[in-house]
Design an enzyme around this catalytic site. Structure first.
Site, PDB file in Angstrom:
ATOM      1  CD  GLU A  23      10.451  -6.033   7.797  1.00  0.00           C
ATOM      2  OE1 GLU A  23       9.959  -7.100   7.384  1.00  0.00           O
ATOM      3  OE2 GLU A  23       9.792  -4.979   7.918  1.00  0.00           O
TER       4      GLU A  23
ATOM      5  CG  ASP B  96       5.877  -4.799  14.435  1.00  0.00           C
ATOM      6  OD1 ASP B  96       6.622  -4.084  13.750  1.00  0.00           O
ATOM      7  OD2 ASP B  96       5.645  -5.990  14.182  1.00  0.00           O
TER       8      ASP B  96
ATOM      9  CG  ASP C  53       7.064  -2.886   9.045  1.00  0.00           C
ATOM     10  OD1 ASP C  53       7.105  -4.119   8.926  1.00  0.00           O
ATOM     11  OD2 ASP C  53       6.548  -2.123   8.204  1.00  0.00           O
TER      12      ASP C  53
ATOM     13  CG  HIS D  83       4.638 -10.987  10.347  1.00  0.00           C
ATOM     14  ND1 HIS D  83       5.920 -10.754  10.787  1.00  0.00           N
ATOM     15  CD2 HIS D  83       4.263  -9.884   9.664  1.00  0.00           C
ATOM     16  CE1 HIS D  83       6.302  -9.544  10.379  1.00  0.00           C
ATOM     17  NE2 HIS D  83       5.316  -9.000   9.696  1.00  0.00           N
ATOM     18  CG  ASP D  84       5.861 -10.172   6.391  1.00  0.00           C
ATOM     19  OD1 ASP D  84       4.614 -10.127   6.374  1.00  0.00           O
ATOM     20  OD2 ASP D  84       6.564  -9.188   6.682  1.00  0.00           O
TER      21      ASP D  84
END
Length: 581
Positions: free
Chosen positions: A280, A125, A227, A352-353
């Site tokens: 993302e 990440d 991210d 995860h979100d």
């Protein structure tokens, strides 16, 4: 392509030699990720090897055989860097080390080597829109107005009215600006106040990030999930305009393409290996995505977009709207169609979100197996790279804690506080929104078995285990007559072995139907048909003509119910893949 069946002792026959074209025949030597599947691990919640209640790298390493058996190609690790953990690791204070709670660099190297031994790539990440406020860069930046790193972050004097520089809001509630008492200026944070945004207009910032990325690649990692990477480019006319910017819209500025092209040239161009880059990108359109993912432009391989997971949001994500199947189908098809000629899709329904897909889009009680496998088939048979989030492959569900005190996620906690204390909303109604959409739904510990802490830890877990782990867990699923895990295995094998699954054209059927989700994939004379009834109620025969006409002499490949005649009434949450003559 012969039928793939599901039994207690699975008999998964090889699809054999496809009559479709090879990836090379489809136009180019396709990268590995066109036929690959990525599995996301949230390290805090996957497996705890040392008994402190927090998952770690050694725990992940101990489960590599499980992931290899599933058949995945790459493992995406959510952040494992040193962090004060205000946002569970997405507030990073050192980009080039491992947080002691997860292990150390030696343990990371072991994980990397053992994953590679099993043919599994490791994707890190990359969180470079912001750092932690404890990162040495920010500590220097806020020390005084003339520090060399002052311009590494976004600092602005108070607005003429004495308030914040503009009206941007943090994603975690409240203004996106916090006043620093030492220097008397505000710093920008699009997320928590402990996550100040880096100023990518400063070339020294960009050079430092690229150098860090190169060192991780030199270490052997296989790519990055980036991210909120589109937010690194800011709309400076809104920051520095004469009037405060309003809420809403995207802060993304037009510099983003130049930044990503520069990153590609500085980090990936000319480097041996086929590294994965997925950005993302909240708020982007398909037109944006075509530019971002066009291989000729040298930006990223694919993006995560959020349109489809925003369709059930009201005024906020916690204001839940009923699922609208036609809207969901048409949105996903829009992305399939618009990126068909140039670019590439990522395929996901949870991470995860996001809440658990079987609770959000399916039926997580009566038809948990059927709806979990239906959405798996629907997603994995589209064109793009599928992402599996830990526990998805056994049908893990949302959790319903009785009190907000049981939750840990900063977004949910801030939302609850603001809604109850500032807007005087009823606590029960606010908690219902957290139950449905809170990020802790995805972050409860992985459910390995029926023991008190689900086999996740011998200690006290950092976040409580979902009470339903006694019935929903890896051991129970893999030994059951109907296994979500084995269904995912079959889907991954199909993508590996069938060019039409990896590269075929997509065509949506019956876009306005309230229950039926049907589409075809075609390549080189071969056509596959997905027929799914996404509802608790049966779908009576005859099926709509556009589907029924294709089912004559169709060959069943995979399904989540026992075989019946093509064209018969569809049972609740029934999903079947056919090969057409």
């Amino acid at each position: 392509m012969t039928e793939i069946t599901e039994t207690a002792t699975p008999l998964i026959e090889s699809p054999g030699t496809s009559s479709g074209a090879s990836p090379a025949d489809a136009g180019t030597a396709a990268p590995w990720w066109t036929s690959g599947v990525v599995y996301q691990v949230y390290p805090r919640s996957f497996a705890d090897a040392d008994g402190d209640g927090i998952g770690d790298l050694a725990g992940i390493r101990g489960r590599l055989d499980y992931l290899a058996e599933l058949g995945i190609d790459a493992l995406w690790l959510s952040p494992v860097y040193p962090s004060p953990q205000h946002d569970n690791g997405y507030d990073i204070k050192d980009y080039e080390d491992i947080d002691p709670v997860f292990g150390d660099l030696a343990e990371f190297d072991l994980l990397l080597a053992e994953a590679h031994d099993r043919g599994i790539k490791i994707v890190m990440d990359l969180v470079v829109n912001h750092t932690s406020d404890e990162h040495p860069w920010f500590v220097e930046s806020k020390s005084n107005l003339t520090n060399p790193k002052r311009d590494w972050y976004w600092w602005r004097a108070p607005h003429a009215d004495g308030g914040v520089p503009n009206g941007w809001r943090s994603a975690f509630s409240g203004p996106a600006w916090t006043l620093d008492d030492t220097t008397g200026e505000y710093y920008l944070h699009l997320f928590a106040k402990q996550q100040p945004d880096l100023n990518w207009e400063n070339p020294d910032v960009r050079a430092a990030v690229y150098a860090m990325m190169n060192r991780w690649l030199d270490r052997g990692v296989d790519g990055f999930r980036m991210d909120v990477i589109n937010f690194i480019a800011k709309r400076t006319e809104l920051i520095d305009g004469p009037m405060p910017a309003t809420d809403g819209g995207s802060p993304m500025g037009p510099q983003i393409h130049a930044y990503l092209q520069e990153m590609h040239a500085a980090v990936f161009a000319g480097r041996p290996g086929d590294h994965l880059t997925v950005g993302e990108m909240p708020g982007v359109s398909t037109a944006d995505a075509v530019l971002f993912t066009d291989p000729a432009r040298g930006e990223v391989d694919m993006i995560f977009q959020f349109e489809h997971v925003g369709l059930d949001h009201g005024d906020t994500k916690f204001d839940v709207r009923p699922r609208n199947l036609p809207a969901l189908k048409q949105n996903l098809a829009h992305w399939q169609t618009d990126l068909a000629e140039t670019g590439w899709n990522s395929l996901y329904l949870n991470n995860h979100d996001q809440p658990r897909l079987v609770s959000r889009f399916g039926n997580d009680t009566t038809y948990r197996y059927e709806s979990a496998t239906l959405w798996a088939l629907v997603l994995h048979l589209q064109r793009g790279t599928p992402y599996i989030y830990q526990g998805e492959e056994i049908g893990m569900t949302n959790v319903r804690f009785d009190s907000i005190a049981d939750y840990r996620d900063i977004e949910s906690l801030n939302h609850y506080r603001e809604a109850v204390e500032e807007f005087d909303l009823a606590p029960a109604s606010v908690l219902a929104g957290v139950h449905a959409m809170g990020r802790d739904n995805a972050r409860t510990p992985m459910q390995w078995d029926a023991t008190p802490n689900s086999g996740f830890t011998t200690g006290t877990p950092w976040l409580a285990v979902n009470p339903n782990h006694t019935g929903i867990n890896v051991a129970a699923d893999r030994s059951g007559e109907r296994s979500v895990f084995r269904f995912y295995q079959a889907l991954i094998r199909l993508r590996h072995e069938s060019p039409v699954v990896a590269l075929g054209d997509f065509s949506l059927l019956e876009p306005d139907h309230e229950q039926l989700y049907a589409f075809t994939r075609s390549l080189g004379g071969e056509t596959l048909l997905v027929v799914a009834n996404a509802a608790d109620a049966p779908l009576a025969a005859p099926l709509p003509a556009a589907v029924a006409g294709l089912l004559a002499n169709a060959e069943r490949v995979l399904g989540n119910y026992p075989r019946q005649s093509p064209g018969a009434s569809l049972r609740p949450w029934e999903a079947t893949l056919y090969r057409l003559p």
